[in-house]
Design a protein around this motif. Sequence first.
Motif, PDB file in Angstrom:
ATOM      1  N   SER A 179       5.512   0.705   4.000  1.00 22.68           N
ATOM      2  CA  SER A 179       4.003   1.603   4.383  1.00 22.68           C
ATOM      3  C   SER A 179       3.667   2.198   3.196  1.00 22.68           C
ATOM      4  O   SER A 179       3.075   3.284   3.654  1.00 22.68           O
ATOM      5  N   CYS A 184       2.970  -5.607  10.369  1.00 23.21           N
ATOM      6  CA  CYS A 184       3.199  -4.869   9.646  1.00 23.21           C
ATOM      7  C   CYS A 184       2.605  -4.835   8.552  1.00 23.21           C
ATOM      8  O   CYS A 184       2.878  -3.676   8.226  1.00 23.21           O
ATOM      9  N   PHE A 231       9.819  -2.359   6.723  1.00 23.27           N
ATOM     10  CA  PHE A 231       7.681  -1.550   7.373  1.00 23.27           C
ATOM     11  C   PHE A 231       8.080  -0.884   6.250  1.00 23.27           C
ATOM     12  O   PHE A 231       6.984  -0.021   6.559  1.00 23.27           O
ATOM     13  N   SER A 265       0.165  -1.931   7.258  1.00 18.12           N
ATOM     14  CA  SER A 265       0.365  -0.250   5.764  1.00 18.12           C
ATOM     15  C   SER A 265      -0.852  -1.375   5.098  1.00 18.12           C
ATOM     16  O   SER A 265      -0.202  -0.817   3.981  1.00 18.12           O
TER      17      SER A 265
END
Length: 562
Positions: free
Chosen positions: A98, A139, A94, A143
Amino acid sequence: MLKFSIKDIVLGKNVHIPAESDYRKSLLVGVSCIILVFVSTVNGLLNIIFWDISLTSSFMVGILGGTLGFTLNRFRKFELAKHTLLLIALFFVFIFMSNEGKYYGSQLYLFTILVASISLFGYKRVKVWLFYAVLAFLCFAISEFTNYKLIVVDAINEAKEDKIYFLNYFFTFVSLIIIIYFQVKLQYKSEQKLIKKDLQLKESEERFRLAVEGTNAGIWDWENINKDQQWWSPKLYELLGYKPEEIEPNKMAFKNLLAQKEDFPRLVNDFKKHFRNKEPFSVEYRFKCKDGTYKWFHGSGQAKWTDDMQPIRMVGSLVDITEKKIKEEEIQEKNSLLEKSNAELDRFVYSVSHDLRAPLNSIQGLINISDTTDDTKELKQLMSMMKNRVKKLYSFIDEIINFARNSRTEIVKEPIDLISLTTEVFENAQYREQAAAIDFRLLVSENLIVHTDQGRLSIVLNNLIDNAIKYHRHSQPGKFVAIKSIEETNSVIIQVIDNGQGIPLQAQDKIFDMFYRASDNSKGSGLGLYIVKEMIERIGGEIYLKSEPGEGTTFSIKLPKE
């Protein structure tokens, strides 16, 4: 030379995990942790040396998280190790997703995590791996559709992005290959073990089958006691003469096969004792076979109980013991005969010695008296008395000989014309003492044939006729002795009838006992009627008595025709 295997590295030496599925998953957890540490380490080194991206702390999360999962797995905290691995991997991925992850290709690791979660928890624990699938999707969504970032990374040039994307694609591909490879390899080993166990099971079944056939035993399996689900082996059906499709194996069929229905409550009671007290289950009973014959079986078995001591299953066997039971009955019969013979022998020796001494002593006494007199008339009288004593001795010796012959001489059955035999018996009887005034009546059917031992039947009839003459009412008119035949389907009844003195009621139950005399006036040795009964039973017949004191006596002899 030291040798190490993946198992030794991941789980340690001499570690045994009983369940095959747990073993595979724990091995896969360890390998996945190593992959996480490896990927984090390689990316971390590349970041420090070439890329100069501020993600060193993130790589440390992957390295430390993978190491923690590996350690937990090594100490057999398998469930905690699985969750640690997947959560750390999601967190690690993640971070990169991100930070413009779609350019780095970090989202590719999600596929590895999803495959790992399904492999680690199995298809049955759907809720667990679906949880990780949802978490992975969140996740990805955060993102992809938001600007939320755990760590802010400076923009990097396109050349570095291509290299990072390539490495992420490469590591994802390799990770998936390794995970799938391990799954396939472990599955292959499991299949090989199953094949080996299947072969061992078949060999064991073959040994069991041969052992059972060698013991002539039929196997039954009460698979579910509460629902009366049973299985009977082909050998059991064979012993009973049935085919498996002819009888459904259950309690009612078992009950109907019993030769004696009263055995069923006893059998049920034995089962209950075994279920309740764990007493050994061992019973003997007879079954009626398909061909109508009866066989003895020995039944044994062993139940299986639940933790709260409730019987759930029972397996046992039936062994044909018919020959054994026949031999036991023969031995028992011989023992009974032997006991009877010993008792009779004791009585025989005592009575014979007494009955032989009595006339001999009498003769000796008469001889002594004859030595003291010269009177011709008196000597004639003494000689006559001695002659009677000798005659009585001869008669007694004949009875002893008949007694001995009956027990030792083989039975010779032959067709006998009954009227010819009874005519001969009457002809012999007419010349006996006190027989002249008796009317001999022959009431036997013409051409009546009976298959039996002629010698024994002749002795029996002569003995009964002789008794009828001896114990007649000689002062009364109308005296008679008759032999009568009654023909039945499979047997012939021969009756010896007289209208003589009759037999006292109190003596009738003992009249056939050895050396029994009905009264002090009895003229015989007490062996005659005993020999009559023994001979009749030896040739497979029966003898009955009907007598009224002062009215007469009837002896009925029932013999099989064949």
